[in-house]
Design a protein around this motif. Structure first.
Motif, PDB file in Angstrom:
ATOM      1  N   GLU A  68      -8.185   7.763  23.869  1.00  0.00           N
ATOM      2  CA  GLU A  68      -8.822   6.463  23.645  1.00  0.00           C
ATOM      3  C   GLU A  68      -9.139   5.909  25.029  1.00  0.00           C
ATOM      4  OE1 GLU A  68      -6.738   2.935  23.355  1.00  0.00           O
ATOM      5  OE2 GLU A  68      -6.031   3.659  25.274  1.00  0.00           O
ATOM      6  N   THR A 120      -8.924   2.276  25.979  1.00  0.00           N
ATOM      7  CA  THR A 120      -8.446   0.935  26.339  1.00  0.00           C
ATOM      8  C   THR A 120      -7.530   1.006  27.568  1.00  0.00           C
ATOM      9  OG1 THR A 120      -8.580   0.371  24.018  1.00  0.00           O
ATOM     10  CG2 THR A 120      -7.351  -1.144  25.416  1.00  0.00           C
ATOM     11  N   ARG A 136      -8.377  13.959  20.260  1.00  0.00           N
ATOM     12  CA  ARG A 136      -7.052  13.911  19.626  1.00  0.00           C
ATOM     13  C   ARG A 136      -6.865  15.193  18.831  1.00  0.00           C
ATOM     14  NH1 ARG A 136      -7.000   7.610  17.365  1.00  0.00           N
ATOM     15  NH2 ARG A 136      -7.658   6.695  19.346  1.00  0.00           N
ATOM     16  N   GLY A 172     -14.358  13.060   8.449  1.00  0.00           N
ATOM     17  CA  GLY A 172     -14.328  11.874   9.311  1.00  0.00           C
ATOM     18  C   GLY A 172     -13.239  11.904  10.370  1.00  0.00           C
ATOM     19  N   TYR A 204     -12.078  14.187  13.638  1.00  0.00           N
ATOM     20  CA  TYR A 204     -12.401  15.302  14.521  1.00  0.00           C
ATOM     21  C   TYR A 204     -11.450  15.324  15.699  1.00  0.00           C
ATOM     22  CZ  TYR A 204     -16.593  14.995  11.755  1.00  0.00           C
ATOM     23  OH  TYR A 204     -17.457  14.931  10.704  1.00  0.00           O
ATOM     24  N   GLN A 209     -16.368   7.200  20.543  1.00  0.00           N
ATOM     25  CA  GLN A 209     -16.042   5.794  20.276  1.00  0.00           C
ATOM     26  C   GLN A 209     -16.943   4.910  21.119  1.00  0.00           C
ATOM     27  OE1 GLN A 209     -12.031   4.731  21.286  1.00  0.00           O
ATOM     28  NE2 GLN A 209     -11.210   5.337  19.302  1.00  0.00           N
ATOM     29  N   GLU A 257     -14.041  -4.401  25.416  1.00  0.00           N
ATOM     30  CA  GLU A 257     -12.764  -4.919  25.921  1.00  0.00           C
ATOM     31  C   GLU A 257     -13.043  -6.204  26.693  1.00  0.00           C
ATOM     32  OE1 GLU A 257     -10.372  -3.127  24.775  1.00  0.00           O
ATOM     33  OE2 GLU A 257     -11.068  -1.057  24.690  1.00  0.00           O
ATOM     34  N   ARG A 295      -1.602  -0.751  13.115  1.00  0.00           N
ATOM     35  CA  ARG A 295      -2.376   0.109  14.008  1.00  0.00           C
ATOM     36  C   ARG A 295      -1.480   1.167  14.662  1.00  0.00           C
ATOM     37  NH1 ARG A 295      -6.717   0.557  14.567  1.00  0.00           N
ATOM     38  NH2 ARG A 295      -7.165   0.213  16.746  1.00  0.00           N
ATOM     39  N   TYR A 326       0.406  -0.890  22.091  1.00  0.00           N
ATOM     40  CA  TYR A 326       0.169  -1.957  23.069  1.00  0.00           C
ATOM     41  C   TYR A 326      -0.248  -3.300  22.480  1.00  0.00           C
ATOM     42  CZ  TYR A 326      -4.551   0.287  22.929  1.00  0.00           C
ATOM     43  OH  TYR A 326      -5.744   0.857  22.561  1.00  0.00           O
ATOM     44  N   TYR A 327      -0.379  -3.385  21.163  1.00  0.00           N
ATOM     45  CA  TYR A 327      -0.904  -4.620  20.587  1.00  0.00           C
ATOM     46  C   TYR A 327       0.110  -5.752  20.507  1.00  0.00           C
ATOM     47  CZ  TYR A 327      -4.973  -1.895  19.218  1.00  0.00           C
ATOM     48  OH  TYR A 327      -6.099  -1.115  19.239  1.00  0.00           O
ATOM     49  N   ALA A 364     -10.832   3.926   8.470  1.00  0.00           N
ATOM     50  CA  ALA A 364     -11.388   2.772   9.184  1.00  0.00           C
ATOM     51  C   ALA A 364     -12.570   3.234  10.025  1.00  0.00           C
ATOM     52  CB  ALA A 364     -10.327   2.166  10.068  1.00  0.00           C
ATOM     53  N   LEU A 365     -13.609   2.403  10.057  1.00  0.00           N
ATOM     54  CA  LEU A 365     -14.754   2.713  10.914  1.00  0.00           C
ATOM     55  C   LEU A 365     -14.531   2.154  12.315  1.00  0.00           C
ATOM     56  CD1 LEU A 365     -17.975   2.199   8.787  1.00  0.00           C
ATOM     57  CD2 LEU A 365     -16.340   4.030   8.758  1.00  0.00           C
ATOM     58  N   GLY A 366     -13.512   1.338  12.441  1.00  0.00           N
ATOM     59  CA  GLY A 366     -13.225   0.776  13.752  1.00  0.00           C
ATOM     60  C   GLY A 366     -11.979  -0.069  13.679  1.00  0.00           C
ATOM     61  N   GLY A 370      -9.642  -6.361  22.338  1.00  0.00           N
ATOM     62  CA  GLY A 370     -10.784  -5.450  22.224  1.00  0.00           C
ATOM     63  C   GLY A 370     -10.783  -4.688  20.917  1.00  0.00           C
ATOM     64  N   PHE A 371     -11.781  -3.855  20.752  1.00  0.00           N
ATOM     65  CA  PHE A 371     -11.850  -2.985  19.575  1.00  0.00           C
ATOM     66  C   PHE A 371     -12.715  -1.775  19.894  1.00  0.00           C
ATOM     67  CE2 PHE A 371     -16.217  -3.468  18.031  1.00  0.00           C
ATOM     68  CZ  PHE A 371     -16.625  -4.635  18.650  1.00  0.00           C
TER      69      PHE A 371
HETATM   70  P1  HAM Z   1      -8.184   3.613  17.008  1.00  0.00           P
HETATM   71  O1  HAM Z   1      -7.946   2.863  15.723  1.00  0.00           O
HETATM   72  O2  HAM Z   1      -7.216   4.678  17.323  1.00  0.00           O
HETATM   73  O3  HAM Z   1      -8.201   2.513  18.144  1.00  0.00           O
HETATM   74  O4  HAM Z   1      -9.639   4.219  17.001  1.00  0.00           O
HETATM   75  C1  HAM Z   1     -10.762   3.400  16.738  1.00  0.00           C
HETATM   76  C2  HAM Z   1     -11.708   4.112  15.783  1.00  0.00           C
HETATM   77  O5  HAM Z   1     -12.046   5.417  16.272  1.00  0.00           O
HETATM   78  C3  HAM Z   1     -11.119   4.380  14.402  1.00  0.00           C
HETATM   79  O6  HAM Z   1     -11.208   3.253  13.574  1.00  0.00           O
HETATM   80  C4  HAM Z   1     -12.000   5.501  13.907  1.00  0.00           C
HETATM   81  O7  HAM Z   1     -13.208   5.000  13.376  1.00  0.00           O
HETATM   82  C5  HAM Z   1     -12.295   6.283  15.169  1.00  0.00           C
HETATM   83  N1  HAM Z   1     -11.421   7.460  15.238  1.00  0.00           N
HETATM   84  C6  HAM Z   1     -10.122   7.516  15.604  1.00  0.00           C
HETATM   85  N2  HAM Z   1      -9.662   8.778  15.528  1.00  0.00           N
HETATM   86  C7  HAM Z   1     -10.694   9.542  15.103  1.00  0.00           C
HETATM   87  C8  HAM Z   1     -10.861  10.945  14.842  1.00  0.00           C
HETATM   88  N3  HAM Z   1      -9.872  11.802  15.014  1.00  0.00           N
HETATM   89  N4  HAM Z   1     -12.079  11.368  14.413  1.00  0.00           N
HETATM   90  C9  HAM Z   1     -13.099  10.510  14.246  1.00  0.00           C
HETATM   91  N5  HAM Z   1     -13.004   9.185  14.484  1.00  0.00           N
HETATM   92  C10 HAM Z   1     -11.825   8.701  14.914  1.00  0.00           C
HETATM   93  C11 HAM Z   1      -8.369   2.785  19.466  1.00  0.00           C
HETATM   94  O8  HAM Z   1      -8.663   3.874  19.912  1.00  0.00           O
HETATM   95  C12 HAM Z   1      -8.230   1.576  20.355  1.00  0.00           C
HETATM   96  N6  HAM Z   1      -8.459   2.001  21.745  1.00  0.00           N
HETATM   97  C13 HAM Z   1      -9.199   0.494  19.931  1.00  0.00           C
HETATM   98  C14 HAM Z   1      -9.094  -0.717  20.807  1.00  0.00           C
HETATM   99  C15 HAM Z   1      -9.956  -1.073  21.787  1.00  0.00           C
HETATM  100  N7  HAM Z   1      -8.115  -1.603  20.774  1.00  0.00           N
HETATM  101  C16 HAM Z   1      -8.336  -2.516  21.711  1.00  0.00           C
HETATM  102  N8  HAM Z   1      -9.432  -2.193  22.337  1.00  0.00           N
END
Ligand code: HAM
Length: 473
Positions: free
Chosen positions: A116, A118, A147, A154, A156, A161, A165, A291, A295-296, A316-318, A339-340
């Motif tokens: 990720e 962040t 990862r 959905g 991978y 992403q 932030e 989540r 870190y949240y 989740a889409l995000g 952030g997101f």
């Molecule tokens: P996360 O929920 O781990 O958050 O990932 C955000 C989005 O990335 C997920 O909602 C999903 O849509 C997509 N995603 C995660 N893993 C996969 C995967 N293996 N394959 C496809 N899509 C995936 C974060 O990563 C945080 N850094 C978000 C954040 C930003 N929080 C604060 N700032």
């Protein structure tokens, strides 16, 4: 040659050798390369030219909304020191425990492909002294994350992403604005999402809540799966997003984090919700939303599709939230932040399910047919003149005969074909052929760009390509 034939006849018949199937060079996941062709690694994929229309639509929408909310683009490295993620995402999380691509680089350093961004954004905020800039410092990024999760619809191992932030401001309006931005992106793409939201308060109120939660689950320990027993011990907050049915049932009577928030956390959360109501972004309180990253603090949220898109309905889409302690964990001065990030593959998949399929780029309106090298030389220059005039020109350099080139032009559905033979090169002319009527006109080659532009603009509905470059990942 009879001698040879005779000699051969004396030789014993060669043993029949069965042609062996080319051996697959398999790794532990059953992937491999057969013969000379290579297969993709599991969970990795090519984004083909025919998919780029949807990808560009998503990337362009995100960029345009980021810019209109004054977020500045940042590009962060794909490889970072592995402890950057271990320290911030948290040792007890699935990402750090099971999913990180960690390896030792040639300098004997433990590095990781970023799961990720962040943590990287926070590292960049500290290492470039961004605390000295006017706050909030608002940055956005778009790029691949890695990862080593179990691949499925959905999900991978390399996925893209786009993240937003905002560093330096603790006000709840920041949380609300980020949610609005995410919501706006989906709305612009024509996707109906719901916002699920929760607050996990500060680390202090969370500690008190966790004591209670652990005590509750200990009473039911014998019903828990081995995985959840481990979770309970290592990272009890994760119990709230357990997928095990027994745990989900037990959660119904478990203590809820919202009841354990201190006054400041409660007030912060209420304000975020009020702001959302103000702008009519509907949300759904989800007391189990915690989540998958440690870190949240305070607000956490996720975007999920309202519509049922089969294989995506669970994912989740995000998602994102506030992470007021992260910069300090990395050695910076205490800095509130929020952030997101959005999962691009999942958004593209949702658009695909809805039948949205914009072309990768508008089709060419003009075709250039050439006869001979002298014509090709003139053509090279003409292509550049047309490009500068915003007119895309197609060709079929693999074909020499005029007939084949005109057939190709017809298939492409261009409006005009330019024909340049040796005679025209000598005369300094070129033929413009209207593909619909078949009418041809000989014109001065120096004037052809202007004339073509005029003809195209004359026809209703023909928009010349703008020269705005598309966002690249
Ligand atoms: P996360 O929920 O781990 O958050 O990932 C955000 C989005 O990335 C997920 O909602 C999903 O849509 C997509 N995603 C995660 N893993 C996969 C995967 N293996 N394959 C496809 N899509 C995936 C974060 O990563 C945080 N850094 C978000 C954040 C930003 N929080 C604060 N700032």
């Amino acid at each position: 040659m009879p001698f040879k034939r005779k000699a051969l006849a004396k030789e014993p018949a060669p043993k029949k050798v069965l042609k062996e199937e080319p051996k697959k060079d398999l790794d532990e996941e059953g992937e491999g390369k057969s013969g000379k062709t290579f297969e993709l690694l599991r969970g990795f994929r090519d984004i083909l030219p025919e998919d780029q229309g949807r990808w560009n639509l998503v990337r362009d929408t995100i960029r345009s909304i980021a810019e209109s909310y004054s977020f500045d683009r940042i590009d962060l490295p794909i490889l970072e020191r592995s402890d950057l993620f271990q320290r911030t995402i948290g040792k007890g999380t699935d990402i750090v425990e099971k999913e990180m691509y960690v390896f030792t680089d040639p300098s004997n350093r433990s590095v990781a492909l970023r799961p990720e961004a962040t943590a990287s954004a926070a590292r960049a905020y500290i290492s470039h002294g961004m605390i000295e800039r006017p706050q909030p410092v608002k940055m956005w990024y778009l790029g691949p994350m890695f990862r080593h999760d179990r691949p499925q619809a959905g999900r991978y191992r390399q996925f893209y992403q786009a993240g937003f932030e905002s560093f330096g401001v603790a006000e709840p309006i920041v949380d609300a604005q980020l949610i609005v931005i995410g919501h706006q992106i989906f709305k612009s793409l024509g996707l109906d999402v719901k916002v699920e939201i929760n607050s996990i308060g500060t680390s202090e109120c969370r500690a008190a809540y966790l004591t209670e939660l652990v005590a509750y689950f200990r009473q039911h320990r014998n019903k828990l799966s081995e995985d959840d027993k481990r979770r309970l011990q290592k990272n009890p907050l994760r119990m709230l997003d357990s997928k095990e049915e027994v745990t989900r049932e037990l959660l119904q009577s478990a203590p809820q984090i919202l009841d354990w928030l201190d006054e400041t956390s409660k007030e912060h959360f209420m304000k975020v919700l009020e702001f959302l109501e103000e702008v009519e972004v509907s949300y759904q309180l989800n007391p189990y939303l915690v989540r998958g990253l440690d870190y949240y603090s305070h607000t956490v949220f996720e975007f999920t599709l309202q519509e049922d898109v089969g294989d995506l309905s669970q994912s989740a889409l995000g998602g994102g939230g506030r992470y007021d302690g992260l910069v300090e964990i990395l050695g910076g001065r205490p800095t509130p932040a929020c952030g997101f990030a959005l999962g691009i593959e999942r958004i593209v998949r949702a658009l695909e399910a809805k039948g949205v399929n914009p072309p990768e780029r508008p089709p060419a309106l003009v075709f250039f047919a050439q006869l001979g090298d002298a014509a090709r030389r003139v053509g090279l220059k003409l292509f550049e003149e047309f490009r500068q005039a915003g007119v895309s020109v197609a060709e079929a350099f693999g074909k020499n005969a005029l007939k084949g080139q005109l057939e190709a032009a017809n298939r492409m559905g261009v409006r005009l074909t330019l024909i340049l033979g040796q005679k025209e090169v000598l005369d300094g002319t070129i033929i413009i052929r209207d593909m619909e009527s078949g009418a041809q006109e000989i014109v001065d080659v120096k004037k052809v760009v202007g004339l073509v532009k005029k003809k195209l603009l004359h026809e209703e509905g023909v928009a010349l390509q703008s020269q705005t470059p598309v966002v690249e990942a």
